[in-house]
Design an enzyme around this catalytic site. Structure first.
Site, short mmCIF file in Angstrom:
data_model
loop_
_atom_site.label_atom_id
_atom_site.label_comp_id
_atom_site.label_asym_id
_atom_site.label_seq_id
_atom_site.Cartn_x
_atom_site.Cartn_y
_atom_site.Cartn_z
CG ASP A 46 -0.31 0.13 2.67
OD1 ASP A 46 0.70 -0.25 2.80
OD2 ASP A 46 -1.24 0.47 3.67
CE1 TYR A 103 1.83 -8.54 -2.73
CE2 TYR A 103 -0.33 -9.21 -3.48
CZ TYR A 103 0.50 -7.59 -3.80
OH TYR A 103 0.27 -6.99 -4.22
CE1 TYR A 116 -1.46 -9.08 1.50
CE2 TYR A 116 -2.91 -10.57 2.12
CZ TYR A 116 -2.11 -9.52 1.42
OH TYR A 116 -3.57 -9.06 0.48
NE ARG A 118 2.05 -7.85 5.07
CZ ARG A 118 1.26 -7.50 4.92
NH1 ARG A 118 0.25 -7.45 5.06
NH2 ARG A 118 1.01 -5.50 4.51
CE LYS A 240 -8.64 6.98 1.04
NZ LYS A 240 -7.31 6.81 1.09
CG ASP A 273 -2.49 1.39 -2.28
OD1 ASP A 273 -3.49 2.21 -1.19
OD2 ASP A 273 -2.37 0.47 -2.68
P1 ADP Z 1 -10.41 2.10 -1.02
O1 ADP Z 1 -9.34 0.69 -2.51
O2 ADP Z 1 -8.49 2.23 -0.29
O3 ADP Z 1 -10.92 0.65 -0.25
P2 ADP Z 1 -11.88 2.97 -2.52
O4 ADP Z 1 -12.52 1.90 -3.02
O5 ADP Z 1 -12.59 4.36 -1.66
O6 ADP Z 1 -10.56 2.90 -1.81
O7 ADP Z 1 -11.57 3.89 -3.50
C1 ADP Z 1 -10.67 4.90 -3.73
C2 ADP Z 1 -11.15 5.95 -4.65
O8 ADP Z 1 -10.65 5.06 -5.84
C3 ADP Z 1 -12.41 6.69 -4.73
O9 ADP Z 1 -12.22 7.71 -3.61
C4 ADP Z 1 -12.95 6.71 -5.94
O10 ADP Z 1 -11.75 7.83 -6.00
C5 ADP Z 1 -12.26 5.97 -6.70
N1 ADP Z 1 -12.74 5.12 -7.52
C6 ADP Z 1 -12.99 3.54 -6.59
N2 ADP Z 1 -14.02 2.95 -6.91
C7 ADP Z 1 -14.47 3.05 -7.77
C8 ADP Z 1 -15.35 3.31 -8.30
N3 ADP Z 1 -16.31 1.80 -8.87
N4 ADP Z 1 -16.27 4.16 -9.71
C9 ADP Z 1 -15.38 5.04 -10.03
N5 ADP Z 1 -14.57 5.65 -9.06
C10 ADP Z 1 -14.36 4.63 -8.40
#
Ligand code: ADP
Length: 320
Positions: A46, A103, A116, A118, A240, A273
């Site tokens: 990450d 992994y 994993y 690790r 997010k 990330d």
């Molecule tokens: P993480 O990967 O940390 O779980 P998220 O799933 O919330 O984080 O996704 C991080 C960012 O990636 C979101 O805020 C958005 O900008 C983008 N993103 C993730 N999934 C989608 C999707 N299905 N459609 C559009 N943007 C996405």
């Protein structure tokens, strides 16, 4: 040299340099190919992914990765890959009796699952030497770490890292934390939640993802997640939320931003990330929090349209 804006609304110069330091674990990745039982070797993790995207988005920045590797071939290959990507590895340490974590990704009917190895990776010792950790962060503007970084350390290492980050913040550096909740890496949900909140308390900017936060902290809604981290003293919290609206507070400004609708979602590895790198680089370059969230969402939207954690970016995404 000036630090990334903590909560100012004024613009920074586009050519302002940035010394970004990311602390955590990079692992060997074995990813399935189109041929049955054949795997491709790569490297990811990450905090490393964020360092890689920061460098890709802002080639003239100093993007340093701080961790430990072993002295074996796999460790050498990892360092070569980092150097090839332009990552500053000057403060990577070696643990002679350990190697890098690994992994393996399995695909079952299109569903990915991860195994994993690790538990005894060299990265778990990254905070064993407090003086080395301080030296690695002293000449930086922005220090970035995550809940996974905290999870892999022993109790003493956690204290050392928190102390180093707290002192760096008191020194005027911008400290950034992604909670990245991974309960399997912790001995209990309580230790995870308590430690994550302590890490937030030494951070200026916190970048959580709502679905995990709701699961593990029981937040009733996305603004509850934002407010919980603001209460620890962070001045910027960006929550997010997959395809949903990103909710933010940045100093006096609060609101939400809708990420562009993704044309194709192929592999969501590294969405958060890459988002974090896009956000931090853009905020540093422009000072606009809304613009930085949009840029971050654009980068993450591209990353999830392709396979793998480290996806090459289109030329028009890249700054100077
Ligand atoms: P993480 O990967 O940390 O779980 P998220 O799933 O919330 O984080 O996704 C991080 C960012 O990636 C979101 O805020 C958005 O900008 C983008 N993103 C993730 N999934 C989608 C999707 N299905 N459609 C559009 N943007 C996405």
């Amino acid at each position: 040299m000036s630090s990334l804006l903590k909560h100012s609304t004024s613009s920074t110069k586009a050519d302002q340099s940035l010394r970004f330091v990311s602390i955590g674990e990079c692992m060997v990745e074995m990813a399935p190919t189109i041929n049955a039982d054949e795997y491709k070797l790569g490297f990811a993790g990450d905090t490393f992914n964020t360092a890689w995207y920061a460098k890709a988005l802002f080639p003239s920045c100093q993007s340093r990765f701080v961790s430990r590797v072993g002295t074996d071939d796999a460790s050498d290959k990892m360092l070569d890959m980092m150097a090839h990507a332009g990552i500053d590895t000057e403060h990577m340490l070696r643990s002679p009796d350990r190697s890098v974590g690994l992994y393996l990704i399995s695909l079952n009917n299109g569903e990915r699952s991860f195994s994993y190895w690790r538990d005894s990776s060299a990265a778990r010792q990254l905070a064993d030497d407090a003086a080395a950790l301080k030296a690695a962060t002293d000449d930086s503007d922005v220090i970035y770490f995550s809940g996974i970084t905290m999870a892999i350390l022993d109790a003493k290492g956690r204290e050392t890292l928190l102390d180093t980050v707290a002192k760096a913040r008191a020194d005027g550096k911008t400290t950034v934390f992604d909670s990245n909740l991974r309960p399997r890496l912790w001995d209990s949900p309580k230790t995870m939640c308590d430690t994550v909140m302590r890490a937030s308390a030494v951070s200026d900017i916190v970048l959580p993802s709502y679905d995990d936060e709701a699961d593990h902290f029981g937040d009733a809604n996305i603004t509850a997640t934002r407010d919980r981290y603001l209460a620890t003293g962070a001045t910027t919290v960006i929550v997010k939320n997959g395809e949903g609206d990103v909710h933010f507070t940045h100093g006096e400004q609060s609101g939400h931003v809708s990420p562009p609708v993704a044309t194709a979602v192929v592999d969501t590895t590294s969405a958060g990330d890459s988002f974090n790198a896009g956000f931090l680089v853009s905020l540093h370059q422009t000072g606009s929090v809304r613009g930085a969230i949009l840029k971050a969402a654009q980068v993450a939207g591209h990353v999830i349209s392709q396979k793998g954690a480290l996806v090459p970016l289109p030329a028009d995404f890249i700054g100077t």
